[in-house]
Design a protein around this motif. Structure first.
Motif: not given
Length: 139
Positions: A39-60
């Motif tokens: 949960y902390h990773f998800l929230r911090t990732f989204k706050d920092t990069y503007g997308e969730t880790p899953n959205e980043y993975l899909i984009r890659l």
């Protein structure tokens, strides 16, 4: 904003995702690599990069699939597998959502721009890169 320490941990998680985009990844795997709770990773990732880790993975995965569809002679199913999807339907719908067209149509349209089959069309490559690349080939 994340502190330097948190940013380093987040970057490690983001790099883990980028280096393993072709494998099945869960939020727990990504968070574990950053030494954070999911949960902390998800929230911090989204706050920092503007997308969730899953959205980043899909984009890659979609970006890599776009490259493969243009430069390789793999079938759509093979591209789907190589970028980490087990379901052709999921891959096609995500690809269509991100590019606005099906993988087959994307390939057909961009190959039509090129005179050489399986070559990335020069019209889509930035000029600075094309000049750099073509200069090395000509020598």
């Amino acid at each position: 904003m994340a502190t330097d320490y948190k940013l380093k941990k987040l970057n490690a998680g983001r790099d883990f995702i980028a280096n393993n985009y072709h494998a099945p990844l869960s939020l727990s795997d990504m968070a574990k690599y950053s030494y954070m709770s999911p949960y902390h990773f998800l929230r911090t990732f989204k706050d920092t990069y503007g997308e969730t880790p899953n959205e980043y993975l899909i984009r890659l995965r979609v970006e890599q699939a776009k490259k493969m569809l243009i430069t390789e002679n793999f079938s759509i199913s093979e591209v789907c597998e190589k970028v980490g999807y087990a379901s052709l339907g999921s891959f096609s719908s995500l690809f269509c959502k991100h590019t606005g067209m099906a993988p087959t149509l994307y390939r057909r349209k961009l190959w039509a721009l090129s005179t050489d089959a399986y070559r990335f069309p020069l019209q889509v490559i930035p000029a600075c890169y094309a000049y750099h690349f073509l200069g090395k080939v000509a020598k």
